[in-house]
Design a protein around this motif. Structure first.
Motif, PDB file in Angstrom:
ATOM      1  N   ASP A   1       0.858  -1.276  -0.146  1.00 21.13           N
ATOM      2  CA  ASP A   1       0.087  -0.086  -0.072  1.00 21.13           C
ATOM      3  C   ASP A   1       0.852   1.234   0.033  1.00 21.13           C
ATOM      4  N   ARG A   2       2.203   1.147   0.547  1.00 18.80           N
ATOM      5  CA  ARG A   2       2.984   2.335   0.532  1.00 18.80           C
ATOM      6  C   ARG A   2       4.311   1.850  -0.200  1.00 18.80           C
ATOM      7  N   HIS A   3       4.800   2.743  -0.995  1.00 18.65           N
ATOM      8  CA  HIS A   3       6.060   2.424  -1.547  1.00 18.65           C
ATOM      9  C   HIS A   3       6.757   3.868  -2.301  1.00 18.65           C
ATOM     10  N   ILE A   4       8.108   3.714  -2.177  1.00 17.15           N
ATOM     11  CA  ILE A   4       8.921   5.123  -2.619  1.00 17.15           C
ATOM     12  C   ILE A   4       9.979   4.435  -3.258  1.00 17.15           C
ATOM     13  N   GLU A   5      10.506   4.730  -4.551  1.00 17.54           N
ATOM     14  CA  GLU A   5      11.532   4.426  -4.843  1.00 17.54           C
ATOM     15  C   GLU A   5      12.666   5.734  -5.047  1.00 17.54           C
ATOM     16  N   VAL A   6      13.760   5.207  -4.088  1.00 17.57           N
ATOM     17  CA  VAL A   6      14.746   6.353  -4.019  1.00 17.57           C
ATOM     18  C   VAL A   6      16.136   5.903  -4.548  1.00 17.57           C
ATOM     19  N   MET A   7      17.228   6.557  -5.038  1.00 21.02           N
ATOM     20  CA  MET A   7      18.717   6.257  -5.123  1.00 21.02           C
ATOM     21  C   MET A   7      19.299   5.866  -4.055  1.00 21.02           C
ATOM     22  N   ARG A   8      19.805   4.653  -3.975  1.00 21.52           N
ATOM     23  CA  ARG A   8      20.443   4.261  -2.683  1.00 21.52           C
ATOM     24  C   ARG A   8      21.211   5.432  -2.169  1.00 21.52           C
TER      25      ARG A   8
END
Ligand SMILES: Cc1cc2nc3c(=O)[nH]c(=O)nc-3n(C[C@H](O)[C@H](O)[C@H](O)COP(=O)(O)OP(=O)(O)OC[C@H]3O[C@@H](n4cnc5c(N)ncnc54)[C@H](O)[C@@H]3O)c2cc1C
Length: 413
Positions: A96-103
């Motif tokens: 239900d919750r997701h964020i993609e970020v650069m490591r």
């Protein structure tokens, strides 16, 4: 009470943040000479990890660092048609919750949150650990030897602390059938909010840019029939293996494997390896994140697992007021189920992400259509039929631990 953490990646600073908040005196030793900027890769934070980010007061900077990759467009080998998948819809099937970020961005945000309260020793590494009744005597490559009450290895998949305390990595690592390569290239395709690529039988290539990235990343995933032989520092051999396994694949691949691979500013190549340890604590030493339970880079949600593992380890130490004989077993019990489910998921994902036959390739395309065209709960139910444990992150129930100091200030010095 003094705690030494090896590694300032993801698990290390999250652990340092919470231990520091509970009143422990924390030192972090990091092999890199400064907070690392490796040109890294995109990682996923799912619900339980984002809930911890909220509790750390870091929601705003993490939101601001989102890669902004909204769509995945790819064609099948020998078929020019482009199929586009909205990543948000795919991720809602999983969580239900997701964020993609650069490591790298994530590491920097976590580091900024602890840099003032925690001692950092950059450019150093532990060479020996000797446990005795009073603590652990630690010797370093460069700095003077010191004694700590506890030592935590948060130094990644190829952990140094694990090797010193538990033995060689090969005893615990299992190849789960795939290889991964990532390189940094100029964003000549002008990709900002999408990943574009091509997928074939046993191999796929994707290129993505990011909202605030100057360059782009090319990602290669492939599954050879058997494990490959190469040395982890032999970059020429790794490039040769990549060229061999992707020969004949169309789209931008000839250019990527030609001039772009020759000129890549950063290049990463590794097997997708899973760590299987029955327990990850011994005496006054424990492991957190990939060092103790990496389900496999890029296939098992290991970043979320690292954040949750670090939060739980700190919380159990606070609850036990630093008594590791109670805290370490409680930590392993608390995250054991999540670790096991992540392992199972990763083995399946390593198979599913790269179609193994032409029929699988067709199924992937049908799956894209399905997720794009039917409501999320139905897609979730249908996808869930073929992929057990899909909702593994959202099943995690985070325990509430003390919100403030748990050990006395005089015990923290
Ligand atoms: C190419 C690639 C793609 C990935 N894609 C995804 C993805 O899409 N989604 C996802 O969730 N995860 C992904 N991952 C996995 C993710 O990066 C890791 O699971 C996550 O970073 C784990 O954090 P960690 O802190 O345990 O380890 P790491 O982030 O590896 O940090 C370990 C730290 O320890 C330091 N260190 C190493 N050795 C020593 C030493 N001897 N002494 C002191 N310090 C040391 C390292 O420099 C590093 O700073 C990917 C990984 C790779 C490699």
């Amino acid at each position: 009470m003094r705690i030494l953490i090896s590694g300032a990646g993801v698990a290390g600073p999250v652990l340092a943040y919470w231990l520091n908040r509970y009143g422990f005196a924390v030192t972090v030793v990091e092999r890199a000479p400064a907070p690392r900027e490796t040109g890294g890769h995109a990682v996923d934070l799912f619900r339980p990890a984002l809930d911890i980010v909220d509790r750390m007061g870091l929601t705003q900077p993490v939101q601001a660092a989102k890669t902004g990759t909204e769509r995945l467009s790819f064609r099948a080998e020998n078929d020019g048609r482009l199929h586009t998948l909205e990543i948000g819809r795919l991720m809602r099937v999983v969580s239900d919750r997701h964020i993609e970020v650069m490591r790298d961005d994530l590491v920097k945000i976590f580091y900024e949150a602890v840099r003032h309260g925690v001692e950092h020793l950059f450019g150093d590494s532990i060479t020996a650990l000797a446990e005795n009744a009073g603590g652990v005597d630690v010797t370093f490559e460069r700095g003077a030897a010191r004694r700590f009450d506890l030592v935590i290895g948060a130094d990644g998949l190829h952990s140094n602390v694990r090797r010193l305390v538990f033995g060689e990595e090969s005893r615990f690592s299992t190849w789960i059938g795939a290889y991964l390569a990532v390189m940094s290239i100029p964003n000549y395709l002008g990709l900002r909010d999408r990943m574009e690529g091509v997928t074939g039988v046993n191999r796929m290539v994707g290129v993505y840019g990011g909202a605030h990235l100057d360059d782009a990343r090319a990602v290669f995933l492939f599954r050879p029939a058997a494990e490959l032989g190469y040395h982890h520092r032999d970059v020429d051999r790794q490039k040769e293996l990549l060229r061999r396994h992707f020969a004949g694949l169309g789209w931008e691949v000839p250019r990527l494997l030609g001039e772009e691979l020759d000129n890549a500013t950063t290049f990463y190549f590794d097997s997708i390896t899973q760590l299987r340890m029955d327990g990850w604590s011994r005496g006054r030493v424990s492991l957190a994140g990939d060092a103790g339970y990496c389900p496999g880079p890029a296939v098992g949600g290991s970043t979320s697992l690292a954040v949750v593992g670090a939060y739980v380890l700190a919380g159990e130490l606070a609850e036990a007021r630093g008594d590791h004989t109670r805290a370490f077993p409680a930590y392993e019990r608390e995250i054991g189920g999540y670790v096991r489910r992540s392992r199972t998921f990763a083995v399946g994902a390593a198979r599913r992400f790269v179609p193994a036959t032409r029929l699988d390739l067709w199924s992937v395309i049908q799956g894209v259509r399905l997720i794009n065209h039917i409501p999320t709960p139905i897609a979730r139910a249908l996808v869930g039929l073929g992929a057990r444990g899909l909702r593994l992150h959202d099943e995690v129930v985070l325990k509430d631990y003390p919100r403030g100091p748990a050990v006395k200030a005089d015990a923290a010095g």
